[in-house]
Design a protein around this motif. Structure first.
Motif, PDB file in Angstrom:
ATOM      1  N   GLN A  11      21.967-105.052  29.761  1.00  0.00           N
ATOM      2  CA  GLN A  11      21.205-103.897  28.757  1.00  0.00           C
ATOM      3  C   GLN A  11      19.545-104.453  28.593  1.00  0.00           C
ATOM      4  N   THR A  12      19.685-105.716  28.536  1.00  0.00           N
ATOM      5  CA  THR A  12      18.345-106.403  27.901  1.00  0.00           C
ATOM      6  C   THR A  12      17.559-106.571  29.337  1.00  0.00           C
ATOM      7  N   VAL A  13      18.220-106.920  30.401  1.00  0.00           N
ATOM      8  CA  VAL A  13      17.180-106.667  31.570  1.00  0.00           C
ATOM      9  C   VAL A  13      16.959-105.472  32.328  1.00  0.00           C
ATOM     10  N   LEU A  14      17.740-104.545  32.047  1.00  0.00           N
ATOM     11  CA  LEU A  14      17.451-103.105  32.128  1.00  0.00           C
ATOM     12  C   LEU A  14      16.255-102.732  31.294  1.00  0.00           C
ATOM     13  N   LEU A  15      16.236-103.071  30.107  1.00  0.00           N
ATOM     14  CA  LEU A  15      15.457-102.629  29.052  1.00  0.00           C
ATOM     15  C   LEU A  15      13.613-103.217  29.572  1.00  0.00           C
ATOM     16  N   ILE A  16      14.062-104.653  29.872  1.00  0.00           N
ATOM     17  CA  ILE A  16      12.829-105.190  30.382  1.00  0.00           C
ATOM     18  C   ILE A  16      12.167-104.566  31.732  1.00  0.00           C
ATOM     19  N   GLY A  17      13.025-104.174  32.470  1.00  0.00           N
ATOM     20  CA  GLY A  17      12.692-103.424  33.701  1.00  0.00           C
ATOM     21  C   GLY A  17      11.969-102.143  33.670  1.00  0.00           C
ATOM     22  N   ILE A  18      12.807-101.380  32.601  1.00  0.00           N
ATOM     23  CA  ILE A  18      11.958-100.150  32.194  1.00  0.00           C
ATOM     24  C   ILE A  18      10.603-100.306  31.777  1.00  0.00           C
ATOM     25  N   LEU A  19      10.558-101.209  30.702  1.00  0.00           N
ATOM     26  CA  LEU A  19       9.174-101.466  30.101  1.00  0.00           C
ATOM     27  C   LEU A  19       8.005-101.578  31.229  1.00  0.00           C
ATOM     28  N   LEU A  20       8.605-102.914  31.964  1.00  0.00           N
ATOM     29  CA  LEU A  20       7.693-103.057  33.127  1.00  0.00           C
ATOM     30  C   LEU A  20       7.098-101.794  33.765  1.00  0.00           C
ATOM     31  N   LEU A  21       8.180-101.154  34.266  1.00  0.00           N
ATOM     32  CA  LEU A  21       7.813 -99.990  35.051  1.00  0.00           C
ATOM     33  C   LEU A  21       6.836 -98.857  34.429  1.00  0.00           C
ATOM     34  N   ILE A  22       7.094 -98.685  33.185  1.00  0.00           N
ATOM     35  CA  ILE A  22       6.205 -98.223  32.237  1.00  0.00           C
ATOM     36  C   ILE A  22       4.771 -98.717  32.356  1.00  0.00           C
ATOM     37  N   ASN A  23       4.605 -99.937  32.278  1.00  0.00           N
ATOM     38  CA  ASN A  23       3.346-100.485  32.111  1.00  0.00           C
ATOM     39  C   ASN A  23       2.650-100.447  33.457  1.00  0.00           C
ATOM     40  N   GLN A  24       3.703-100.640  34.505  1.00  0.00           N
ATOM     41  CA  GLN A  24       2.898-100.406  35.965  1.00  0.00           C
ATOM     42  C   GLN A  24       2.207 -99.178  36.086  1.00  0.00           C
ATOM     43  N   VAL A  25       3.036 -98.215  35.833  1.00  0.00           N
ATOM     44  CA  VAL A  25       2.617 -96.655  35.934  1.00  0.00           C
ATOM     45  C   VAL A  25       1.364 -96.248  35.215  1.00  0.00           C
TER      46      VAL A  25
END
Length: 435
Positions: A11-25
């Motif tokens: 769950q933590t890795v998924l949260l970091i990935g989602i936040l990074l994806l939003i940041n990249q977009v």
């Protein structure tokens, strides 16, 4: 199908990935709209200005000589469709957003295309065609478009995203390593084993949890040792008066032999109960595991039972791999199940073994042909001092199945009871194996 992982690590890795994806977009859109888009708007404005200048000088309808002089001074060409095809229009790419913006600034419909050139200071040619001059193409050499290419930006954002996710994964993995060690230690305590104190590492909260677990582990271990010592002491103290009673019983007159026999049977039952208490408290933790074939233990116990003529054991054993077992403990499990099958079931029982290759485990079952046990009591009989056969006048302490489950749990297996569809009770346990 679950898309959200159950573990805190996932769950933590998924949260970091989602936040990074939003940041990249957001970064991608910000660069596109605030840097790249203004550059293209400025280029479109310059192109429209160039076309306006050409239209103001009537260069589209001028003589070829005058157009040649204009081309030599500015580099801008006015070509016919045939000439344009020969000089690169054939390989050009149409851009709708540039056509729309140039058309808006010229107040008439325009088509904008871009092609590449070789051997020139201006690597790009912008082709512009106006609706009212369909037989002419304006070729404007231009440089700087490569600087607005978004491919390097995309690669940069992807590399940053991958590195960020990898760094987050390593960080979370390091944070969850103490939790995994705590989980393994908790499972060991649940099986009656007591692992050495865990290293206090990680965050301050994790250190506090580990410290509390170590104290709990030490307290449970002390309680187990005290219980074993108390049980051994009580058993020892009880055997002494029982021995005196038996000696006194042996000296009773012959006319009271029926009383003597009853007292001796009661003493033997009490000794058996005391032995079960000791076995339940001891758990055979000191016994070392060794590679053993379960079929050999079954055949050994079956041979020992042949001394009772009224009991018959049918074997249905398949080829099974050797397992890492505590021999004496597993023999006690088999002996308890066989004894229960004869005592509460029938004089004829069936013992079978097989390999479950899919689950990677060895399964052993003991079936009798008695009346079975009520469904609601099947799991309760594994509790200490519980007896699931009260209707048939059960005797004993009720610790046999509790000891059986504890031993099987210590081997990472499981034991269950179920009523057979054709009658009788099936006691089944499985033990894992590794090829």
């Amino acid at each position: 199908m679950r898309f959200v992982p159950r573990s805190a690590f996932g769950q933590t890795v998924l949260l970091i990935g989602i936040l990074l994806l939003i940041n990249q977009v957001v970064s991608y859109l910000s660069v596109t709209y605030y840097f790249i888009r203004p550059s293209y708007e400025q280029i479109n404005s310059l192109l429209a200005t160039q076309v306006k200048g050409i239209l103001a000088s009537d260069m589209l309808t001028a003589e070829p000589a005058k157009q040649q002089v204009f081309t030599e001074r500015t580099g801008i060409k006015v070509l016919s469709p045939e000439q344009s095809m020969q000089q690169g229009l054939r390989n050009s790419t149409y851009y709708g957003f540039m056509s729309a913006q140039v058309s808006e600034q010229l107040a008439e419909k325009a088509e904008v295309r871009i092609s590449t050139t070789t051997g020139s200071d201006s690597p790009y040619l912008v082709w512009i065609a106006l609706e009212r001059f369909p037989d002419h193409w304006i070729a404007v050499p231009i440089s700087g478009l490569s600087e607005a290419n978004i491919s390097p930006l995309t690669m940069y954002l992807m590399v940053i995203g991958i590195l960020s996710v990898a760094g987050g994964w390593l960080f979370v993995r390091r944070m969850n390593r103490p939790l995994q060690a705590l989980q393994r230690a908790a499972l060991q305590v649940g099986k009656g084993e007591f692992p050495p104190p865990l290293a206090e590492q990680g965050s301050s909260e994790m250190i506090e949890v580990t410290r509390a677990f170590n104290r709990m582990n030490q307290g449970i271990r002390q309680l187990e040792n005290d219980r074993a010592l108390m049980t051994a002491g009580i058993s020892h103290d009880l055997r002494t008066p029982l021995t005196r009673i038996r000696l006194a019983t042996e000296m009773m007159p012959e006319d009271q032999e029926w009383i003597q026999e009853g007292i001796i049977n009661d003493i033997e039952d009490m000794n058996a109960i005391i032995d079960q208490f000791i076995e339940y408290a001891r758990q055979d933790r000191e016994e070392v595991r060794e590679n053993t074939n379960l079929n050999e233990l079954i055949e050994e116990l079956t041979q020992a039972r042949h001394i009772e003529e009224s009991h018959h054991i049918e074997l249905a054993l398949q080829n099974i791999p050797s397992l890492s077992l505590r021999r004496i403990a597993i023999k006690r499990v088999l002996d308890n199940l066989i004894e229960n099958a004869f005592r509460y079931g029938s004089d004829h029982i069936v013992i079978s073994s097989r390999v479950d290759t899919q689950q990677k485990r060895v399964v052993c079952s003991v079936r009798d042909f008695g009346p079975g046990v009520p469904e609601k009591d099947l799991d309760a009989v594994f509790q200490p001092f519980a007896q699931g056969d009260k209707a048939r006048g059960s005797t004993g302490s009720g610790l046999g199945l509790a000891i059986t489950r504890r031993i099987i749990d210590a081997h990472d297996g499981n034991v269950t009871l179920r009523n057979h569809p054709e009658g009788g009770l099936v006691a089944e346990f499985w033990l894992p194996f590794r090829r």
